[in-house]
Design an enzyme around this catalytic site. Structure first.
Site, PDB file in Angstrom:
ATOM      1  N   ASN A 110      13.680  16.707  22.668  1.00  0.00           N
ATOM      2  CA  ASN A 110      12.631  17.694  22.457  1.00  0.00           C
ATOM      3  C   ASN A 110      11.398  17.436  23.311  1.00  0.00           C
ATOM      4  O   ASN A 110      10.426  18.194  23.224  1.00  0.00           O
ATOM      5  CB  ASN A 110      12.197  17.715  20.991  1.00  0.00           C
ATOM      6  CG  ASN A 110      13.304  18.156  20.062  1.00  0.00           C
ATOM      7  OD1 ASN A 110      13.755  17.391  19.236  1.00  0.00           O
ATOM      8  ND2 ASN A 110      13.757  19.383  20.206  1.00  0.00           N
ATOM      9  N   ARG A 138       5.300  17.896  14.833  1.00  0.00           N
ATOM     10  CA  ARG A 138       5.742  17.856  16.215  1.00  0.00           C
ATOM     11  C   ARG A 138       4.748  18.513  17.168  1.00  0.00           C
ATOM     12  O   ARG A 138       4.725  18.200  18.364  1.00  0.00           O
ATOM     13  CB  ARG A 138       7.124  18.487  16.350  1.00  0.00           C
ATOM     14  CG  ARG A 138       8.169  17.843  15.439  1.00  0.00           C
ATOM     15  CD  ARG A 138       9.459  17.569  16.103  1.00  0.00           C
ATOM     16  NE  ARG A 138       9.359  16.647  17.214  1.00  0.00           N
ATOM     17  CZ  ARG A 138      10.394  16.247  17.941  1.00  0.00           C
ATOM     18  NH1 ARG A 138      11.592  16.716  17.682  1.00  0.00           N
ATOM     19  NH2 ARG A 138      10.233  15.405  18.951  1.00  0.00           N
ATOM     20  N   GLU A 173      10.873  24.207  22.313  1.00  0.00           N
ATOM     21  CA  GLU A 173      11.376  23.002  21.650  1.00  0.00           C
ATOM     22  C   GLU A 173      12.066  22.052  22.624  1.00  0.00           C
ATOM     23  O   GLU A 173      12.771  21.137  22.215  1.00  0.00           O
ATOM     24  CB  GLU A 173      12.336  23.399  20.536  1.00  0.00           C
ATOM     25  CG  GLU A 173      11.708  24.289  19.476  1.00  0.00           C
ATOM     26  CD  GLU A 173      10.963  23.518  18.403  1.00  0.00           C
ATOM     27  OE1 GLU A 173      11.502  22.542  17.877  1.00  0.00           O
ATOM     28  OE2 GLU A 173       9.808  23.915  18.092  1.00  0.00           O
ATOM     29  N   ARG A 210      13.333  28.897  16.236  1.00  0.00           N
ATOM     30  CA  ARG A 210      12.198  28.178  16.817  1.00  0.00           C
ATOM     31  C   ARG A 210      11.909  28.547  18.264  1.00  0.00           C
ATOM     32  O   ARG A 210      10.780  28.846  18.626  1.00  0.00           O
ATOM     33  CB  ARG A 210      12.434  26.671  16.692  1.00  0.00           C
ATOM     34  CG  ARG A 210      12.576  26.211  15.233  1.00  0.00           C
ATOM     35  CD  ARG A 210      12.619  24.703  15.139  1.00  0.00           C
ATOM     36  NE  ARG A 210      12.809  24.248  13.759  1.00  0.00           N
ATOM     37  CZ  ARG A 210      12.787  22.982  13.392  1.00  0.00           C
ATOM     38  NH1 ARG A 210      12.592  22.027  14.290  1.00  0.00           N
ATOM     39  NH2 ARG A 210      12.975  22.638  12.126  1.00  0.00           N
ATOM     40  N   HIS A 246      18.261  23.690  16.403  1.00  0.00           N
ATOM     41  CA  HIS A 246      18.253  23.688  17.863  1.00  0.00           C
ATOM     42  C   HIS A 246      19.660  23.959  18.360  1.00  0.00           C
ATOM     43  O   HIS A 246      20.651  23.638  17.679  1.00  0.00           O
ATOM     44  CB  HIS A 246      17.781  22.333  18.418  1.00  0.00           C
ATOM     45  CG  HIS A 246      16.350  22.025  18.133  1.00  0.00           C
ATOM     46  ND1 HIS A 246      15.928  20.778  17.719  1.00  0.00           N
ATOM     47  CD2 HIS A 246      15.234  22.793  18.206  1.00  0.00           C
ATOM     48  CE1 HIS A 246      14.621  20.797  17.547  1.00  0.00           C
ATOM     49  NE2 HIS A 246      14.189  22.006  17.834  1.00  0.00           N
ATOM     50  N   ASP A 248      21.312  22.358  20.508  1.00  0.00           N
ATOM     51  CA  ASP A 248      22.101  21.154  20.737  1.00  0.00           C
ATOM     52  C   ASP A 248      22.795  20.647  19.476  1.00  0.00           C
ATOM     53  O   ASP A 248      23.526  19.661  19.528  1.00  0.00           O
ATOM     54  CB  ASP A 248      21.278  20.050  21.407  1.00  0.00           C
ATOM     55  CG  ASP A 248      20.178  19.476  20.534  1.00  0.00           C
ATOM     56  OD1 ASP A 248      20.000  19.926  19.383  1.00  0.00           O
ATOM     57  OD2 ASP A 248      19.472  18.557  21.013  1.00  0.00           O
ATOM     58  N   CYS A 367      19.977  13.767  20.395  1.00  0.00           N
ATOM     59  CA  CYS A 367      18.550  13.983  20.118  1.00  0.00           C
ATOM     60  C   CYS A 367      17.695  12.872  20.712  1.00  0.00           C
ATOM     61  O   CYS A 367      16.544  13.098  21.088  1.00  0.00           O
ATOM     62  CB  CYS A 367      18.297  14.044  18.607  1.00  0.00           C
ATOM     63  SG  CYS A 367      18.665  15.647  17.867  1.00  0.00           S
TER      64      CYS A 367
END
Length: 445
Positions: A110, A138, A173, A210, A246, A248, A367
């Site tokens: 991210n 975040r 993101e 997001r 996300h 991913d 991640c």
């Protein structure tokens, strides 16, 4: 031009805790308030990075950010000494303190979106730090990420931008919603941007989308990408509502191969056609689509099958999937991986890695890393103190054992001594990574 794909892993910070701050992240919510182990977490992460370096991959590290973010609390009216700020903030809102203590920068996927120099108009490697405006904890990261990237990637061959405007229309993101496909790492490729919504779109699902389309378009423009080699795809609402906050979480790619769940995209046929069209003349894309009947979306998300690292290993002609051990422990994903690797497809091996401390907060092996394609000159320009080696691994392991707590309970965040413990660890780290004695805010105050 030749190039290598380097993985830069975020070093898990000394305040790693389970605050449950990420709405839409099922694992984060499920483990809210659990006792964490910062020491186990950082050692797991370092062990994963060292294993890949030992296998011959280029592996680097990115520093954790200073936590707690006391300057942020002071902007909200909390005043006095550091201890007084934490004490008064805790009395007013323990949830706010959990936000400023979050070690979320550990998830380097991210941190930024990266465009290799082979893709950009000016021939430089471009990086845009994510603004992460959709969650409070975040949203504190962008400026510090920019500073870190400039210390790890110094020099004129790197173009490091500031984050996009802190506005929900441009919610970004980072590389968790970005995939690059290519024939080989140093060759021009196709950059795939996945978004969950458009800026003015009404949020109607169970969990929020997001990434915005506008953010993807802005990054492609500022990186000087060829529009014909860019693909913008919409994430499926069903995947988001199942917990794929996300892209991913349901998709990963490497070289010419895209490995994804059947429910990853709003329109899979449109996605395949757009990628194939963008790759024309460069390479032939290979699609490995996992049917929901073989791996139900729920299993894909709880095991983080797609939040694995898909890697081109030295001396091997098929890709390796570096997956969390939870995939081995989940029947559907274990059986799918066995079938996949015994076939003749592009993924020939699956390795299972233990990063349970991160997984409990909703972050798998993918991640924890930021992928950066580097030419020989760019690799030489990287801060060499941040590249993994046997010596650096030993130093970081000793550092973690000396500075990190074995356990961190939720109420420990109110203890002012945690501030000093964290700062002591980070102050020592700047010397190990060659970041300078003015890297962290507390060092400059």
């Amino acid at each position: 031009m030749s190039g290598v794909e380097a993985n830069f892993d975020g070093i898990i910070g000394p305040t790693h805790n389970y605050g449950g701050l990420s709405f839409g992240n099922i694992a984060s919510d499920r483990n809210r308030g659990a006792v964490s182990s910062p020491k186990a977490a950082v050692l797991e992460g370092l062990g994963k990075a060292k294993a890949l370096a030992d296998a011959g991959l280029v592996q680097g590290v990115l520093p954790p950010q200073e936590r707690p973010a006391l300057d942020y609390l002071r902007t909200l009216g909390f005043a006095g000494s550091d201890a007084a700020v934490i004490e008064s903030a805790w009395k007013a809102s323990p949830a706010l303190v959990r936000n400023v203590y979050s070690a979320s920068p550990m998830w380097a996927a991210n941190a930024a979106m990266i465009s290799p120099s082979a893709d950009t108009g000016d021939g430089r490697l471009h990086m845009t730090p994510a603004n992460l405006v959709t969650t409070l904890h975040r949203s504190l990261e962008g400026a510090a990420t920019e500073r870190a990237l400039k210390r790890v990637f110094p020099g004129d061959c790197f173009a490091i931008h500031e984050p996009l405007p802190l506005q929900t229309t441009f919610a970004d993101e980072g590389a968790a919603n970005h995939v690059r496909l290519c024939a080989e790492h140093g060759a021009p490729g196709v950059e795939i941007f996945v978004y969950g919504r458009e800026g003015g779109e009404l949020q109607t699902g169970h969990f929020p989308a997001r990434q915005t389309r506008e953010a993807c378009e802005a990054i492609a423009r500022r990186h000087g990408l060829d529009p014909k080699r860019c693909v913008l795809l919409k994430q499926s609402r069903a995947a988001i509502d199942a917990g794929a906050f996300h892209n991913d979480v349901v998709c990963v790619g490497a070289l010419n191969t895209l490995f994804f769940h059947e429910m990853a995209f709003a329109d899979t046929e449109v996605a395949r056609a757009a990628i194939t069209r963008a790759a024309e003349g460069l390479f032939e894309p290979v699609f490995v689509e996992v049917p929901d009947e073989e791996v139900p979306i729920r299993d894909a998300i709880t095991s983080y099958l797609f939040n694995s690292q898909l890697l081109a290993m030295p001396g091997q002609d098929r890709l390796m999937l570096n997956a969390p051990v939870e995939c081995e422990e989940t029947d559907s994903t274990r059986e799918y991986c066995a079938r996949m690797t015994t076939g003749n497809g592009p993924i020939g091996r699956v390795a299972f890695v233990d990063v349970r401390q991160s997984m409990r907060n909703g972050g798998g092996p993918a991640c924890l890393r930021l992928r950066v394609v580097l030419t020989d000159d760019e690799r030489a320009a990287v801060n060499q103190d941040c590249l993994m080696s046997t010596a650096l691994f030993a130093k970081l392991t000793n550092w973690a054992n000396r500075h990190y707590r074995d356990e961190l309970h939720p109420d420990d965040l109110r203890d002012p001594s945690l501030i000093e413990d964290s700062r002591s660890a980070l102050d020592a780290l700047t010397g190990l990574l060659g970041l300078g004695s003015d890297f962290y805010p507390f060092q400059r105050s």
